[in-house]
Design a protein around this motif. Structure first.
Motif, mmCIF file in Angstrom:
data_model
loop_
_atom_site.group_PDB
_atom_site.id
_atom_site.type_symbol
_atom_site.label_atom_id
_atom_site.label_comp_id
_atom_site.label_asym_id
_atom_site.label_seq_id
_atom_site.Cartn_x
_atom_site.Cartn_y
_atom_site.Cartn_z
ATOM 1 N N UNK A 1 9.473 -6.426 -14.216
ATOM 2 C CA UNK A 1 10.116 -5.367 -13.436
ATOM 3 C C UNK A 1 9.122 -4.536 -12.623
ATOM 4 N N UNK A 2 8.005 -4.050 -13.225
ATOM 5 C CA UNK A 2 7.054 -3.274 -12.420
ATOM 6 C C UNK A 2 6.445 -4.092 -11.283
ATOM 7 N N UNK A 3 6.259 -5.401 -11.501
ATOM 8 C CA UNK A 3 5.685 -6.248 -10.449
ATOM 9 C C UNK A 3 6.662 -6.399 -9.281
ATOM 10 N N UNK A 4 7.937 -6.566 -9.572
ATOM 11 C CA UNK A 4 8.935 -6.680 -8.511
ATOM 12 C C UNK A 4 8.977 -5.399 -7.685
ATOM 13 N N UNK A 5 8.914 -4.266 -8.357
ATOM 14 C CA UNK A 5 8.943 -2.966 -7.693
ATOM 15 C C UNK A 5 7.733 -2.784 -6.779
ATOM 16 N N UNK A 6 6.556 -3.112 -7.291
ATOM 17 C CA UNK A 6 5.323 -2.944 -6.508
ATOM 18 C C UNK A 6 5.244 -3.922 -5.329
ATOM 19 N N UNK A 7 5.806 -5.121 -5.493
ATOM 20 C CA UNK A 7 5.803 -6.093 -4.393
ATOM 21 C C UNK A 7 6.700 -5.607 -3.251
ATOM 22 N N UNK A 8 7.845 -5.016 -3.596
ATOM 23 C CA UNK A 8 8.726 -4.439 -2.570
ATOM 24 C C UNK A 8 8.000 -3.329 -1.808
ATOM 25 N N UNK A 9 7.262 -2.514 -2.537
ATOM 26 C CA UNK A 9 6.516 -1.415 -1.913
ATOM 27 C C UNK A 9 5.441 -1.952 -0.965
ATOM 28 N N UNK A 10 4.702 -2.969 -1.421
ATOM 29 C CA UNK A 10 3.635 -3.551 -0.603
ATOM 30 C C UNK A 10 4.194 -4.194 0.671
ATOM 31 N N UNK A 11 5.310 -4.882 0.539
ATOM 32 C CA UNK A 11 5.942 -5.489 1.723
ATOM 33 C C UNK A 11 6.381 -4.414 2.724
#
Length: 327
Positions: A27-37
């Motif tokens: 879950x934290x990885x999905x959240x951070x990937x959305x932010x980076x994109x």
């Protein structure tokens, strides 16, 4: 007091000298990937450590920085002072890059950000379709500090266990005596002192319930050898492994991924207050992991259990932003 430098870290793929040590969650990885994109930038650095046998950081600070005024000087809400200087002398930067070429880099904090940076890089490479080794997405913002620094502080992350109803503590302690020598300590200060002292030479866990503190001294480390024979010795000897696999999993039958049952915090007093206010909780305390243990586990290629380390103080987000211009 801790010294370090902030720079871009190249996300190597093959023959990598970057070592991880912590289990990550989806879950934290999905959240951070959305932010980076969305922002196409690193807003917060990964925290990495390296042996620094050449004393690169100390030399740069004493020779080029010490007498200069920082361009950013602030104290945050935790009363931690942060000072930031800019390095823009190219010969010095060239030497720093050269000195860092063969260093082993260990990720201390920011495993989710590191894995997301690698995923974003792979995503961009696939999208562009041609190899661009110097493209911004091949790098991530990182804070580098010395593994042997006296200011490198690691705090333990304690566990609060939630039960569906009031646990049978007498039965539980009786079960634990198969694996631990159990000693009740009435005074809180003495309890944490004995935990810390015992942790220097043996494996000691702490427990709190019904206004009573219990010291749990492991009788024999070979118990873990039998239970975790697929894990390296460096992993089996961690106090957090002892807590997870003997106490939580074997005795209590708790799923280590159960977010409802497990609460994590470095604040021991917070857990004590929670247990005092609700008898369906039991608190467990750990001694901090040592830097050498982190390095030893990382070198085996094995990840430590989740929430094993809390590096303090944290490097603030937003001090430096790394923009992926070519994204």
């Amino acid at each position: 007091t801790r010294l370090g430098f902030i720079a871009r870290l190249y996300l190597e793929n093959k023959n990598s000298t970057i070592y991880t040590h912590e289990h990550t969650r989806l879950e934290p990885k999905e959240d951070r990937l959305k932010l980076l994109r969305a922002v196409k930038a690193n807003l917060s650095p990964i925290f990495v450590i390296f042996p620094d046998q050449k004393r690169v950081i100390q030399h740069i600070y004493q020779t080029y920085i010490q007498e200069k005024k920082p361009f950013l000087d602030l104290v945050n809400d935790d009363k931690v002072s942060h000072k930031l200087w800019r390095l823009d002398y190219q010969p010095l930067l060239n030497k720093l890059q050269a000195d860092m070429q063969n260093e082993k880099i260990f990720i201390a904090d920011g495993h989710h950000r590191y894995e997301v940076a690698c995923a974003y890089r792979d995503e961009m490479k696939k999208k562009i379709g041609i190899f661009q080794p110097e493209a911004g997405f091949n790098y991530a913002l990182a804070y580098f500090t010395n593994t042997n620094s006296s200011g490198l502080t690691i705090l333990p992350i304690h566990r609060l266990i939630k039960f569906a109803s009031k646990p049978d503590i007498s039965k539980f302690i009786l079960s634990m005596k198969d694996y631990f020598d159990v000693e009740e300590v009435k005074d809180k200060i003495r309890f944490f002192f004995l935990m810390e002292m015992g942790g220097r030479s043996e494996h000691v866990l702490g427990m709190y319930y019904d206004k009573k503190y219990q010291l749990l001294r492991l009788k024999n480390i070979k118990i873990l050898d039998r239970m975790l024979n697929d894990k390296p010795a460096e992993f089996r000897s961690l106090d957090v492994s002892i807590l997870n696999y003997i106490v939580l999993k074997k005795i209590l039958g708790i799923d280590l991924e159960d977010k409802e049952a497990l609460i994590f915090t470095p604040n021991a007093n917070e857990l004590i207050e929670k247990v005092d206010s609700d008898d369906s909780y039991i608190a467990f305390f750990l001694n901090p992991v040592r830097v050498q243990q982190i390095i030893s586990v990382a070198l085996t290629g094995q990840n430590m259990p989740a929430k094993s380390t809390y590096f303090y103080p944290k490097v603030l987000s937003g001090l430096v932003i790394n923009k992926h211009e070519d994204s």
